[in-house]
Design an enzyme around this catalytic site. Structure first.
Site, mmCIF file in Angstrom:
data_model
loop_
_atom_site.group_PDB
_atom_site.id
_atom_site.type_symbol
_atom_site.label_atom_id
_atom_site.label_comp_id
_atom_site.label_asym_id
_atom_site.label_seq_id
_atom_site.Cartn_x
_atom_site.Cartn_y
_atom_site.Cartn_z
ATOM 1 N N SER A 138 -20.462 -10.311 57.705
ATOM 2 C CA SER A 138 -20.269 -8.989 57.114
ATOM 3 C C SER A 138 -21.625 -8.419 56.738
ATOM 4 C CB SER A 138 -19.387 -9.093 55.866
ATOM 5 O OG SER A 138 -19.463 -7.934 55.067
ATOM 6 N N TYR A 152 -18.779 -13.574 47.787
ATOM 7 C CA TYR A 152 -18.475 -13.203 49.168
ATOM 8 C C TYR A 152 -19.768 -12.904 49.923
ATOM 9 C CZ TYR A 152 -16.612 -10.385 53.061
ATOM 10 O OH TYR A 152 -16.309 -9.879 54.302
#
Length: 251
Positions: A138, A152
């Site tokens: 990501s 994350y």
């Protein structure tokens, strides 16, 4: 027998899009998801397209689920491709408000599970002449600005570095490990959030990336990507490829 790909988190969202794209390209698919019903529905869609599919329910953080995934892939003649797509933020609250078990589970989902599943398929891939592993990271793992889910972001940054560190698998195992790090993808939840934004907020943001563009990058990497490559994807721009042995990004 058809080439076989494993796609984790394939019941919905990007994972489903990748699974369907791989099936269209002639792969049998192992559809893995915690939502077993969604996995089975995706599997039926793949079978309706004329390709074999196996749905595997379970959490990829659990060894039993990983073993079921490998068994299903071997039953279909693989695995020849692994897409480590399953991931997500910590539910409800993020670090430092989240309890250690909560944020540790997020790191496990986004980093440890892909590492373990990749390790599990390496020898089977080598035995059948090689393969490709694509880690879905990501843009949250790129850069130095504040980020809403530190655990994350840290896990995705780790997944990017993990991929680049293993360029040598192409020589040792015949397995090319690569990574795609997309920004905001135009999936249902992102589109709903985009619709709630003001015109000014949208103007200040990059456009959503069409899911088909991410699928196309994944397919290109499987066909001809160099092991250790990391591809950044930013809405409105061409993908940026960081290939092993280069001194800078390539567009």
């Amino acid at each position: 027998m058809a080439r076989t790909a494993v796609v984790t988190g394939a019941g919905n969202g990007l994972g489903r899009e990748i699974a369907l794209g791989l099936a269209e390209a002639g792969y049998a698919i192992v559809v893995s998801d915690t939502d077993e019903r969604a996995a089975e529905e995706c599997g039926r869609a793949i079978e309706a397209s004329g390709m074999p599919a196996r749905a595997v329910g379970g959490d990829v953080r659990e060894p039993a689920a990983m073993n079921r995934i490998l068994t299903a892939a071997q039953a279909l003649g693989g695995p020849s491709v692994l897409i480590n797509n399953a991931g997500g933020w910590t539910p409800h609250r993020q670090y430092p408000q989240a309890e250690p078990a909560e944020w540790a589970a997020t790191i496990s989902l986004n980093l440890t599970a892909p590492m373990l599943l990749s390790q599990l398929v390496l020898e089977p891939m080598r035995e059948q002449g090689g393969g490709a592993i694509i880690n879905i990271a990501s843009s949250g793992g790129i850069g130095f600005e504040p980020y809403g889910s530190p655990e994350y972001g840290a896990a995705k940054a780790g997944l990017i570095r993990f991929t680049a560190s293993l360029a040598g698998l192409a020589s040792s195992h015949g397995v090319r490990m690569m990574c795609v790090a997309p920004d905001w993808i135009g999936l249902k939840r992102a589109e709903a959030q985009w619709a709630r934004m003001s015109a000014g907020e949208r103007a200040a943001s990059r456009p959503l990336i069409p899911p088909a563009e991410v699928v196309a990058v994944v397919m290109d990497l499987i066909r001809e990507g160099a092991g250790g490559s990391v591809v950044e994807m930013w809405g409105g721009d061409q993908p940026v490829v960081h290939a092993p042995g280069t001194t800078g990004p390539q567009s």
